[in-house]
Write an enzyme that holds these catalytic residues in place. Structure first.
Site, PDB file in Angstrom:
ATOM      1  N   HIS A   1      72.070  64.079   5.303  1.00  0.00           N
ATOM      2  CA  HIS A   1      73.256  63.285   5.637  1.00  0.00           C
ATOM      3  C   HIS A   1      73.589  62.312   4.526  1.00  0.00           C
ATOM      4  O   HIS A   1      72.699  61.737   3.912  1.00  0.00           O
ATOM      5  CB  HIS A   1      73.025  62.489   6.930  1.00  0.00           C
ATOM      6  CG  HIS A   1      74.092  61.459   7.190  1.00  0.00           C
ATOM      7  ND1 HIS A   1      73.845  60.113   7.141  1.00  0.00           N
ATOM      8  CD2 HIS A   1      75.416  61.587   7.460  1.00  0.00           C
ATOM      9  CE1 HIS A   1      74.963  59.451   7.400  1.00  0.00           C
ATOM     10  NE2 HIS A   1      75.928  60.329   7.595  1.00  0.00           N
ATOM     11  N   SER A   2      74.863  62.171   4.269  1.00  0.00           N
ATOM     12  CA  SER A   2      75.408  60.991   3.613  1.00  0.00           C
ATOM     13  C   SER A   2      75.530  61.049   2.108  1.00  0.00           C
ATOM     14  O   SER A   2      74.661  61.515   1.388  1.00  0.00           O
ATOM     15  CB  SER A   2      74.591  59.742   3.977  1.00  0.00           C
ATOM     16  OG  SER A   2      75.124  58.601   3.341  1.00  0.00           O
ATOM     17  N   MET A   3      76.622  60.486   1.677  1.00  0.00           N
ATOM     18  CA  MET A   3      76.779  60.119   0.285  1.00  0.00           C
ATOM     19  C   MET A   3      76.252  58.704   0.083  1.00  0.00           C
ATOM     20  O   MET A   3      76.299  58.176  -1.010  1.00  0.00           O
ATOM     21  CB  MET A   3      78.265  60.138  -0.097  1.00  0.00           C
ATOM     22  CG  MET A   3      78.892  61.508  -0.085  1.00  0.00           C
ATOM     23  SD  MET A   3      78.383  62.532  -1.446  1.00  0.00           S
ATOM     24  CE  MET A   3      79.368  61.837  -2.760  1.00  0.00           C
ATOM     25  N   GLY A   4      75.797  58.071   1.145  1.00  0.00           N
ATOM     26  CA  GLY A   4      75.357  56.680   1.053  1.00  0.00           C
ATOM     27  C   GLY A   4      76.572  55.823   0.773  1.00  0.00           C
ATOM     28  O   GLY A   4      77.284  55.401   1.650  1.00  0.00           O
TER      29      GLY A   4
END
Length: 309
Positions: free
Chosen positions: A99-102
């Site tokens: 998950h996530s690109m942050g």
């Protein structure tokens, strides 16, 4: 029901939590920037029960040990964390879900794809939630140099200050987390805090290592992104949210690379990658897991028909 796991490493341990039968198909779940394994708490119970899901805390996050004093956090170190956990579990081939690109300054988006490029024989499927897997190389060389210098300066500044972690009341700790991430609901924030903070006599203290905020970014050209993705032996599912961080019309102009990457994926690798847009925010898998659980479940249970690209 889940169980807690600990994997010894030279500086301490990498913590994780697991769901499902240990003999089931293995799925390794990777959280986003400054998050922890609890980000999958509401999603995994909705996924196929025949799989064995292990959600790890990266070093310096959640319940995992911080890296030794003086050591920065590099992207390749996080990839090594994944390899260590896979070795400890004795997994030879498994699915990766990340998950996530942050955010676009401190991105974990590359960890799961990079593992696939380095160990393609170990990954059968790749699932990216609110992540396109890359940051494109800046056109300005000076901007690249400035970003690298900033990482070093921030690390040295943190070491010089040696600040004691701030203690907050549970309400204040949650409020601070929600202020820092407008995509989190109060329920989702509380779930992350269960693993992301420790109760002390003075209040809650965040578990994350502040040095994790200083990590260096990895950059690639569109052409390199496509060539690297072609190294993945099997299929890729990318889920982006309509109100998340990856929809082009929601992005500032400096993040033009998102549109470029999406176009490259759809034109060059359309048979290899499925890109799905769903309603919801950056944390749709935590806030509204039912929106994505069916898509992910179908992808997990579908038989692989592709040979190596």
């Amino acid at each position: 029901m889940f169980s807690e796991l600990k994997f010894p490493v030279p500086w301490g341990h990498v913590a994780a939590k697991a769901w499902g039968p240990s003999e089931g198909h293995p799925v390794l779940c990777l959280h986003g920037w400054l998050d922890n394994a609890n980000t999958f708490d509401k999603l995994i119970p909705l996924l196929p029960r025949g799989c064995y899901y292990v959600a790890m805390d990266f070093s310096g996050h959640g319940l995992s040990s911080h890296r030794p004093a003086g050591c920065p956090y590099h992207f390749l170190d996080y990839v090594t964390d994944v390899r260590r956990v896979a070795a400890a579990l004795q997994w030879r081939r498994f699915t990766l879900m990340g998950h996530s690109m942050g955010n676009f300054l401190f991105s974990y988006c590359f960890i799961s794809p990079q593992f696939c490029f380095l160990y393609p024989e170990m990954v059968d499927k790749l699932i990216l939630l609110e992540s396109l897997g890359f940051l494109l190389a800046p056109e300005d060389t000076e901007a690249w140099l400035k970003s690298k210098r900033r990482v070093i300066d921030r690390l040295l500044s943190l070491e010089a200050k040696q600040q004691t972690p701030k203690a907050r009341s549970p309400e204040a700790a949650l409020q601070r987390l929600l202020e820092a991430n407008s995509h989190l609901t109060a329920e989702g924030g509380a779930i992350l805090l269960q693993r992301g903070a420790t109760e002390t006599p003075a209040g809650l203290v965040y578990n994350r290592d502040m040095r994790a905020r200083t990590q260096s970014r990895e950059f690639f050209t569109v052409e390199q992104c496509v060539k690297l993705l072609q190294k993945i032996q099997d299929r890729v599912l990318i889920i982006v949210s309509q109100d998340g961080l990856l929809v082009p019309h929601n992005l500032p102009s400096r993040n033009h690379f998102v549109k470029a990457l999406q176009e490259a994926f759809e034109s060059t690798l359309k048979e290899h990658i499925r890109l799905v847009e769903v309603p919801g925010s950056h944390f749709v898998h935590l806030n509204e897991p039912e929106v994505v659980s069916g898509i992910i479940s179908n992808f997990l249970t579908a038989q692989n028909t592709r040979a190596r690209l």
